[in-house]
Write a protein that holds these residues in place. Sequence first.
Motif, short mmCIF file in Angstrom:
data_model
loop_
_atom_site.label_atom_id
_atom_site.label_comp_id
_atom_site.label_asym_id
_atom_site.label_seq_id
_atom_site.Cartn_x
_atom_site.Cartn_y
_atom_site.Cartn_z
N ASN A 17 13.50 14.55 -2.48
CA ASN A 17 14.44 13.74 -1.71
C ASN A 17 13.77 12.50 -1.14
OD1 ASN A 17 15.44 16.76 -1.47
ND2 ASN A 17 17.23 15.45 -1.25
N ALA A 18 14.60 11.56 -0.72
CA ALA A 18 14.09 10.27 -0.27
C ALA A 18 13.32 10.41 1.04
CB ALA A 18 15.26 9.30 -0.09
N GLY A 19 12.27 9.60 1.16
CA GLY A 19 11.50 9.58 2.39
C GLY A 19 10.58 10.78 2.52
N THR A 20 9.58 10.64 3.35
CA THR A 20 8.67 11.75 3.63
C THR A 20 8.91 12.25 5.03
OG1 THR A 20 6.96 10.88 2.16
CG2 THR A 20 6.25 12.44 3.83
N TYR A 21 9.17 13.54 5.15
CA TYR A 21 9.43 14.12 6.46
C TYR A 21 8.13 14.60 7.07
CZ TYR A 21 12.52 16.06 10.02
OH TYR A 21 13.18 16.30 11.19
N ALA A 22 8.11 14.70 8.38
CA ALA A 22 6.89 15.08 9.08
C ALA A 22 6.51 16.54 8.87
CB ALA A 22 7.04 14.81 10.58
N LEU A 23 7.47 17.36 8.43
CA LEU A 23 7.22 18.77 8.17
C LEU A 23 7.50 19.08 6.71
CD1 LEU A 23 9.04 20.34 11.26
CD2 LEU A 23 6.57 20.14 10.96
N GLU A 24 6.88 20.14 6.21
CA GLU A 24 7.23 20.62 4.88
C GLU A 24 8.55 21.38 4.97
OE1 GLU A 24 5.80 20.07 1.88
OE2 GLU A 24 4.58 18.64 2.99
N ILE A 25 9.44 21.13 4.02
CA ILE A 25 10.78 21.72 4.05
C ILE A 25 11.13 22.28 2.68
CG2 ILE A 25 13.25 21.27 4.42
CD1 ILE A 25 12.29 18.83 6.15
N MET A 57 0.84 -1.20 0.00
CA MET A 57 0.00 0.00 0.00
C MET A 57 0.87 1.26 0.00
SD MET A 57 -2.80 1.21 2.85
CE MET A 57 -3.56 2.83 2.73
N ASP A 58 0.51 2.22 -0.81
CA ASP A 58 1.24 3.48 -0.88
C ASP A 58 0.95 4.29 0.38
OD1 ASP A 58 2.54 5.76 -1.53
OD2 ASP A 58 1.19 6.35 -3.16
N THR A 59 2.01 4.60 1.15
CA THR A 59 1.82 5.34 2.40
C THR A 59 1.80 6.85 2.20
OG1 THR A 59 4.20 5.41 2.85
CG2 THR A 59 2.96 3.52 3.73
N GLN A 60 2.14 7.33 0.99
CA GLN A 60 2.26 8.77 0.78
C GLN A 60 0.96 9.53 1.08
OE1 GLN A 60 5.17 10.48 0.01
NE2 GLN A 60 3.89 12.22 0.56
N PRO A 61 -0.23 9.10 0.57
CA PRO A 61 -1.45 9.85 0.91
C PRO A 61 -1.70 9.89 2.42
CG PRO A 61 -1.84 8.38 -0.93
CD PRO A 61 -0.49 8.02 -0.38
N TRP A 62 -1.45 8.77 3.10
CA TRP A 62 -1.64 8.70 4.54
C TRP A 62 -0.79 9.77 5.24
CZ3 TRP A 62 -4.05 4.54 7.50
CH2 TRP A 62 -3.84 4.61 8.88
N LEU A 63 0.48 9.85 4.86
CA LEU A 63 1.37 10.82 5.49
C LEU A 63 0.99 12.25 5.13
CD1 LEU A 63 4.75 8.93 5.00
CD2 LEU A 63 3.48 9.22 7.12
N ASP A 64 0.57 12.46 3.89
CA ASP A 64 0.12 13.79 3.48
C ASP A 64 -1.07 14.24 4.32
OD1 ASP A 64 2.08 13.93 1.56
OD2 ASP A 64 0.77 13.35 -0.09
N TRP A 65 -2.00 13.32 4.56
CA TRP A 65 -3.17 13.65 5.38
C TRP A 65 -2.75 13.98 6.81
CZ3 TRP A 65 -5.69 8.56 3.35
CH2 TRP A 65 -6.13 8.76 2.04
N ALA A 66 -1.81 13.21 7.35
CA ALA A 66 -1.36 13.44 8.72
C ALA A 66 -0.68 14.81 8.85
CB ALA A 66 -0.40 12.34 9.15
N VAL A 67 0.15 15.15 7.86
CA VAL A 67 0.83 16.45 7.87
C VAL A 67 -0.19 17.59 7.79
CG1 VAL A 67 2.34 17.97 6.54
CG2 VAL A 67 3.01 15.60 6.94
N GLU A 68 -1.23 17.41 6.94
CA GLU A 68 -2.24 18.46 6.81
C GLU A 68 -3.05 18.59 8.10
OE1 GLU A 68 -5.89 19.89 3.88
OE2 GLU A 68 -4.84 18.01 3.47
N LEU A 69 -3.40 17.48 8.74
CA LEU A 69 -4.12 17.52 10.01
C LEU A 69 -3.31 18.26 11.07
CD1 LEU A 69 -5.68 13.95 10.28
CD2 LEU A 69 -6.93 16.11 10.11
N GLN A 70 -2.01 17.95 11.13
CA GLN A 70 -1.13 18.63 12.09
C GLN A 70 -1.12 20.13 11.84
OE1 GLN A 70 0.83 19.17 14.57
NE2 GLN A 70 2.02 20.86 13.70
N SER A 71 -1.04 20.53 10.58
CA SER A 71 -1.01 21.95 10.23
C SER A 71 -2.30 22.65 10.64
CB SER A 71 -0.78 22.11 8.72
OG SER A 71 -0.81 23.46 8.35
#
Length: 205
Positions: free
Chosen positions: A136-144, A1-15
Amino acid sequence: MDTQPWLDWAVELQSLAQAGLYYSDNKYELERYERIREIAVEMMAYKTPISKEKLIGLFANEVGYQTPKLDSRAAIIKDHKILLVQEEDGTWALPGGWVDVDQTVHDNLIKEAKEEAGEEITVDRVIALHDRNKRNAGTYALEITKVFALCTSHGGEFKPNNETLQAKYFALDELPEMANHKTTADQVRMCFEAYDDPNWEVVLD
């Protein structure tokens, strides 16, 4: 399963939660925003190797409307070789790092080159502003936002430090294993292209 949408949603919720915690003065809304932030942290901890405790610490000091953090990278080219520093895991990257709160991007580039590579530099021109999670490799918890700049070395000597193991110049066709979460081979190639092109146009993500 692609984890990218999940992480994007989590980052947006945090914001959204961070903005709500800053702007709201209703205690019930604050409780709800705090819970949303907790859920976002739990989601990121579940899908990334970053511990829940580290994520909580990462966000605890964040207030106000969330904006990207800045990471500066110095492209120091001499005799058509580029200076890289070796990370603790043995991989290599352009010298640089987080822009300190009391530093401009310009001054941070100079500071990081000195601390990580022992080089005295001047900053010449900006090469690119990259979205770290896209490039860059990996998804970070913050936008950079990563700022790459061409720099000129005025000498120096590598000194042991707590961030890098050594500093060395490499030609494009002899690059070592890169720390892709910090600097990719494509980003190094871009730096060489900018160095060779006096009419280079800044790449803006």
